[in-house]
Design a protein around this motif. Structure first.
Motif, PDB file in Angstrom:
ATOM      1  N   GLY A  42       0.820  -1.213   0.000  1.00 18.02           N
ATOM      2  CA  GLY A  42       0.000   0.000   0.000  1.00 18.02           C
ATOM      3  C   GLY A  42       0.848   1.256   0.000  1.00 18.02           C
ATOM      4  O   GLY A  42       1.775   1.398  -0.796  1.00 18.02           O
ATOM      5  N   ASP A  43       0.559   2.166   0.931  1.00 16.52           N
ATOM      6  CA  ASP A  43       1.253   3.452   0.996  1.00 16.52           C
ATOM      7  C   ASP A  43       2.740   3.322   1.309  1.00 16.52           C
ATOM      8  O   ASP A  43       3.487   4.282   1.150  1.00 16.52           O
ATOM      9  N   GLU A  47       8.818   3.045   0.268  1.00 15.27           N
ATOM     10  CA  GLU A  47       9.910   2.728   1.179  1.00 15.27           C
ATOM     11  C   GLU A  47      10.807   1.614   0.640  1.00 15.27           C
ATOM     12  O   GLU A  47      11.836   1.298   1.233  1.00 15.27           O
ATOM     13  N   VAL A  48      10.408   1.030  -0.476  1.00 11.46           N
ATOM     14  CA  VAL A  48      11.108  -0.132  -1.016  1.00 11.46           C
ATOM     15  C   VAL A  48      11.644   0.176  -2.412  1.00 11.46           C
ATOM     16  O   VAL A  48      10.917   0.666  -3.266  1.00 11.46           O
ATOM     17  N   GLU A  49      12.911  -0.131  -2.597  1.00 13.31           N
ATOM     18  CA  GLU A  49      13.538  -0.032  -3.914  1.00 13.31           C
ATOM     19  C   GLU A  49      13.917  -1.445  -4.347  1.00 13.31           C
ATOM     20  O   GLU A  49      14.596  -2.169  -3.609  1.00 13.31           O
ATOM     21  N   LEU A  50      13.457  -1.836  -5.532  1.00 15.60           N
ATOM     22  CA  LEU A  50      13.721  -3.171  -6.036  1.00 15.60           C
ATOM     23  C   LEU A  50      14.724  -3.133  -7.174  1.00 15.60           C
ATOM     24  O   LEU A  50      14.629  -2.302  -8.067  1.00 15.60           O
ATOM     25  N   SER A  51      15.689  -4.050  -7.121  1.00 10.52           N
ATOM     26  CA  SER A  51      16.622  -4.285  -8.221  1.00 10.52           C
ATOM     27  C   SER A  51      16.354  -5.696  -8.733  1.00 10.52           C
ATOM     28  O   SER A  51      15.982  -6.576  -7.951  1.00 10.52           O
ATOM     29  N   GLN A 143       7.153  -8.209   1.302  1.00 11.31           N
ATOM     30  CA  GLN A 143       6.481  -7.849   2.555  1.00 11.31           C
ATOM     31  C   GLN A 143       7.142  -8.554   3.745  1.00 11.31           C
ATOM     32  O   GLN A 143       7.355  -7.944   4.801  1.00 11.31           O
ATOM     33  N   ALA A 144       7.491  -9.810   3.589  1.00 10.78           N
ATOM     34  CA  ALA A 144       8.136 -10.564   4.666  1.00 10.78           C
ATOM     35  C   ALA A 144       9.493  -9.955   5.021  1.00 10.78           C
ATOM     36  O   ALA A 144       9.853  -9.877   6.202  1.00 10.78           O
ATOM     37  N   LEU A 145      10.238  -9.498   4.021  1.00 12.89           N
ATOM     38  CA  LEU A 145      11.537  -8.866   4.295  1.00 12.89           C
ATOM     39  C   LEU A 145      11.362  -7.551   5.050  1.00 12.89           C
ATOM     40  O   LEU A 145      12.116  -7.256   5.976  1.00 12.89           O
ATOM     41  N   VAL A 146      10.373  -6.758   4.663  1.00 11.55           N
ATOM     42  CA  VAL A 146      10.101  -5.511   5.391  1.00 11.55           C
ATOM     43  C   VAL A 146       9.783  -5.833   6.844  1.00 11.55           C
ATOM     44  O   VAL A 146      10.343  -5.239   7.770  1.00 11.55           O
ATOM     45  N   GLN A 147       8.910  -6.783   7.066  1.00  3.27           N
ATOM     46  CA  GLN A 147       8.529  -7.151   8.429  1.00  3.27           C
ATOM     47  C   GLN A 147       9.714  -7.718   9.201  1.00  3.27           C
ATOM     48  O   GLN A 147       9.865  -7.455  10.397  1.00  3.27           O
TER      49      GLN A 147
END
Length: 152
Positions: A42-43, A47-51, A143-147
């Motif tokens: 979501g919002d 906060e996430v940058e993907l390579s 999502q799991a990595l953020v958590q």
């Protein structure tokens, strides 16, 4: 506002996602991932940058994992493809690089008919496994990595 940098790493034959055996792997390619990550985060998506990196070569995957460590990546979402079930070299690399990794599979490998596909050499060196949800497996792994980082 990027807080987390994650590498999406794909092994052999995964450059053809969306075209290769759609009855097993689905019809979506990597271009669907940003939308799916937004759906899950979501919002917080900004906060996430993907390579992204894909290779059919085991050595190139190892080189990219080592590079992720040197770059200070916050995590790796790794679909090693068939190397999941055969590569001690990738398992050895994951054991030492000290970068949180989530193993990903598009299909439910535990439900596959080939017993070999039910074994993972890299599994003991990852923080978790997401399998069976098609391209959504990648977004759930992000999502799991953020958590995982927020628990630290």
């Amino acid at each position: 506002m990027t807080r987390y940098r994650f590498l999406i790493l794909n092994g052999p034959n995964l450059g053809a996602l969306g075209k290769r055996q759609p009855e097993i792997y689905g019809t979506s390619g990597m271009d669907a991932l940003p939308f799916l990550v937004h759906k899950v985060l979501g919002d917080r998506t900004d906060e996430v940058e993907l390579s992204y990196f894909q290779s059919n070569s085991e050595g190139a995957l190892i080189d990219r994992l080592e590079q992720a460590r040197e770059e200070g990546m916050h995590g790796v979402v790794f679909n090693a493809g068939a190397y999941t079930h055969t590569s001690l070299a990738l398992a050895d690399c994951l054991a030492w690089i000290n970068v949180p990794c989530v193993e990903v599979h598009l299909s439910n490998v535990l439900a596959r008919s080939e017993p070999l596909r039910q074994k993972s050499y890299i599994g003991r060196h990852v923080i978790g496994v997401v399998a069976g949800f098609g391209m959504m497996s990648y977004a759930l792994a992000v999502q799991a990595l953020v958590q995982h980082h927020e628990k630290e």
